[in-house]
Design a protein around this motif. Structure first.
Motif, short mmCIF file in Angstrom:
data_model
loop_
_atom_site.label_atom_id
_atom_site.label_comp_id
_atom_site.label_asym_id
_atom_site.label_seq_id
_atom_site.Cartn_x
_atom_site.Cartn_y
_atom_site.Cartn_z
N SER A 30 0.79 -1.24 0.00
CA SER A 30 0.00 0.00 0.00
C SER A 30 0.82 1.29 0.00
O SER A 30 0.36 2.30 -0.51
CB SER A 30 -0.96 0.01 1.18
OG SER A 30 -0.24 -0.15 2.39
N HIS A 31 2.02 1.29 0.54
CA HIS A 31 2.79 2.53 0.64
C HIS A 31 4.15 2.38 -0.06
O HIS A 31 4.81 1.35 0.09
CB HIS A 31 3.01 2.92 2.09
CG HIS A 31 1.76 3.26 2.84
ND1 HIS A 31 0.61 3.68 2.24
CD2 HIS A 31 1.49 3.24 4.16
CE1 HIS A 31 -0.32 3.91 3.14
NE2 HIS A 31 0.18 3.63 4.33
N SER A 36 9.67 0.08 -0.90
CA SER A 36 11.11 0.29 -0.92
C SER A 36 11.80 -0.59 0.10
O SER A 36 12.84 -1.21 -0.18
CB SER A 36 11.42 1.77 -0.66
OG SER A 36 12.80 1.97 -0.67
N GLU A 37 11.23 -0.69 1.29
CA GLU A 37 11.81 -1.51 2.35
C GLU A 37 11.84 -2.99 1.94
O GLU A 37 12.83 -3.69 2.16
CB GLU A 37 10.99 -1.33 3.64
CG GLU A 37 11.60 -1.99 4.84
CD GLU A 37 10.82 -1.72 6.11
OE1 GLU A 37 10.85 -2.59 7.00
OE2 GLU A 37 10.20 -0.65 6.23
N VAL A 38 10.75 -3.44 1.34
CA VAL A 38 10.68 -4.83 0.87
C VAL A 38 11.74 -5.07 -0.20
O VAL A 38 12.47 -6.07 -0.16
CB VAL A 38 9.27 -5.16 0.33
CG1 VAL A 38 9.26 -6.47 -0.44
CG2 VAL A 38 8.26 -5.18 1.47
N LEU A 39 11.84 -4.16 -1.16
CA LEU A 39 12.79 -4.34 -2.26
C LEU A 39 14.25 -4.29 -1.79
O LEU A 39 15.11 -4.91 -2.40
CB LEU A 39 12.55 -3.29 -3.34
CG LEU A 39 11.26 -3.43 -4.11
CD1 LEU A 39 11.02 -2.22 -4.99
CD2 LEU A 39 11.26 -4.71 -4.95
N LEU A 40 14.52 -3.54 -0.73
CA LEU A 40 15.89 -3.42 -0.22
C LEU A 40 16.27 -4.55 0.72
O LEU A 40 17.45 -4.70 1.04
CB LEU A 40 16.08 -2.06 0.46
CG LEU A 40 16.12 -0.88 -0.50
CD1 LEU A 40 16.14 0.43 0.27
CD2 LEU A 40 17.31 -0.97 -1.43
N GLN A 43 15.76 -10.66 1.02
CA GLN A 43 14.79 -11.51 0.32
C GLN A 43 14.20 -10.79 -0.89
O GLN A 43 13.99 -11.40 -1.94
CB GLN A 43 13.67 -11.93 1.27
CG GLN A 43 14.17 -12.86 2.36
CD GLN A 43 13.27 -12.85 3.57
OE1 GLN A 43 12.72 -11.82 3.93
NE2 GLN A 43 13.13 -14.02 4.20
N GLY A 44 13.93 -9.50 -0.75
CA GLY A 44 13.39 -8.73 -1.86
C GLY A 44 14.37 -8.63 -3.02
O GLY A 44 14.00 -8.81 -4.18
N LYS A 45 15.64 -8.39 -2.69
CA LYS A 45 16.67 -8.31 -3.73
C LYS A 45 16.82 -9.65 -4.44
O LYS A 45 16.95 -9.71 -5.67
CB LYS A 45 18.01 -7.90 -3.13
CG LYS A 45 18.08 -6.45 -2.73
CD LYS A 45 19.44 -6.14 -2.11
CE LYS A 45 19.50 -4.71 -1.61
NZ LYS A 45 20.77 -4.43 -0.94
N SER A 46 16.79 -10.72 -3.67
CA SER A 46 16.91 -12.05 -4.25
C SER A 46 15.72 -12.36 -5.16
O SER A 46 15.89 -12.91 -6.26
CB SER A 46 17.01 -13.10 -3.14
OG SER A 46 17.07 -14.39 -3.68
N TYR A 47 14.53 -11.99 -4.71
CA TYR A 47 13.32 -12.21 -5.50
C TYR A 47 13.39 -11.45 -6.82
O TYR A 47 13.15 -12.02 -7.89
CB TYR A 47 12.09 -11.78 -4.69
CG TYR A 47 10.78 -11.95 -5.42
CD1 TYR A 47 10.25 -13.21 -5.65
CD2 TYR A 47 10.08 -10.84 -5.88
CE1 TYR A 47 9.04 -13.37 -6.32
CE2 TYR A 47 8.87 -11.00 -6.55
CZ TYR A 47 8.36 -12.26 -6.76
OH TYR A 47 7.18 -12.41 -7.42
N ILE A 48 13.74 -10.18 -6.76
CA ILE A 48 13.83 -9.36 -7.98
C ILE A 48 14.93 -9.89 -8.89
O ILE A 48 14.76 -9.95 -10.11
CB ILE A 48 14.04 -7.87 -7.64
CG1 ILE A 48 12.79 -7.31 -6.94
CG2 ILE A 48 14.39 -7.06 -8.88
CD1 ILE A 48 11.50 -7.40 -7.76
N PHE A 95 10.63 2.94 -6.73
CA PHE A 95 10.54 3.22 -5.30
C PHE A 95 11.84 2.90 -4.58
O PHE A 95 12.04 3.30 -3.45
CB PHE A 95 9.38 2.44 -4.65
CG PHE A 95 8.03 2.85 -5.13
CD1 PHE A 95 7.64 4.19 -5.12
CD2 PHE A 95 7.13 1.91 -5.59
CE1 PHE A 95 6.38 4.56 -5.56
CE2 PHE A 95 5.87 2.28 -6.03
CZ PHE A 95 5.50 3.61 -6.01
N SER A 96 12.68 2.13 -5.25
CA SER A 96 13.96 1.75 -4.67
C SER A 96 15.06 1.93 -5.72
O SER A 96 15.43 0.98 -6.40
CB SER A 96 13.90 0.30 -4.20
OG SER A 96 15.12 -0.06 -3.62
N PRO A 97 15.59 3.15 -5.84
CA PRO A 97 16.63 3.40 -6.86
C PRO A 97 17.82 2.46 -6.77
O PRO A 97 18.40 2.09 -7.79
CB PRO A 97 17.04 4.85 -6.59
CG PRO A 97 15.85 5.46 -5.91
CD PRO A 97 15.23 4.35 -5.11
#
Length: 177
Positions: A30-31, A36-40, A43-48, A95-97
């Motif tokens: 939602s925010h 950004s927190e998830v992507l950073l 686990q988020g980096k690995s997923y992407i 959202f996560s440069p």
């Protein structure tokens, strides 16, 4: 030729599902700060990173289609759908440069399509149908695997086995060069 087109279609359909799922996951956040927190996160980096590898397989499939002149409305529609989903996914990544900067450039992705070298011999990957070098000094063992008299890019074989089918497709070796 029909079995190759069927293999490519199955591959593209499943790539589309994976990238659509990534979009759905990020869309459900939602925010932007949470996104950004998830992507950073690790686990988020690995997923992407995994989604990027799958997108690279789609670029190889496009190259295989071009190499063999496969003109098929369903294949073209799947490629277009993947591109639309990929562009949408990249919008979330803004959202996560820091994560966005790790993505391969368009030029790099377009370079996934191999241009044949006149003095080298090639076979086609059993999944993406793009070229796989038969020359041992060009193809490192970590990038190419042989199974059941067929050669595969490791990323293509990995995607197929994890997302499409438990058995690698067998396409007779089409030697070129």
């Amino acid at each position: 030729m029909d079995s190759s087109i069927h293999t490519l279609q199955r591959c593209l359909e499943n790539i589309c599902k994976v990238i659509r799922k990534a979009n759905d996951v990020l869309c459900g956040i939602s925010h932007p700060s949470v996104c950004s927190e998830v992507l950073l996160s690790a686990q988020g980096k690995s997923y992407i990173s995994g989604v990027v590898e799958i997108y690279k397989v789609s670029k190889r499939v496009e190259g295989g289609m071009r190499t063999h002149g496969f003109v098929n409305e369903a294949l073209q529609r799947s490629v277009k759908d993947i591109e639309l989903l990929w562009n949408n996914l990249q919008a979330f990544l803004t959202f996560s440069p820091a994560v966005l900067q790790t993505l391969p450039t368009e030029a790099c992705l377009n370079g996934m399509v191999d241009v044949p070298q006149p003095d080298l011999r090639y076979e086609c990957c059993g999944v993406c149908q793009s070229q796989v070098s038969m020359e041992t000094e060009v193809a490192s063992d970590k990038d190419i695997l042989s199974y059941n008299e067929c050669r595969y890019h490791t990323s293509c074989a990995n995607f197929w086995l994890n997302c499409v089918d438990l058995n690698l497709p067998f396409t007779p070796a089409q030697k070129q060069g």
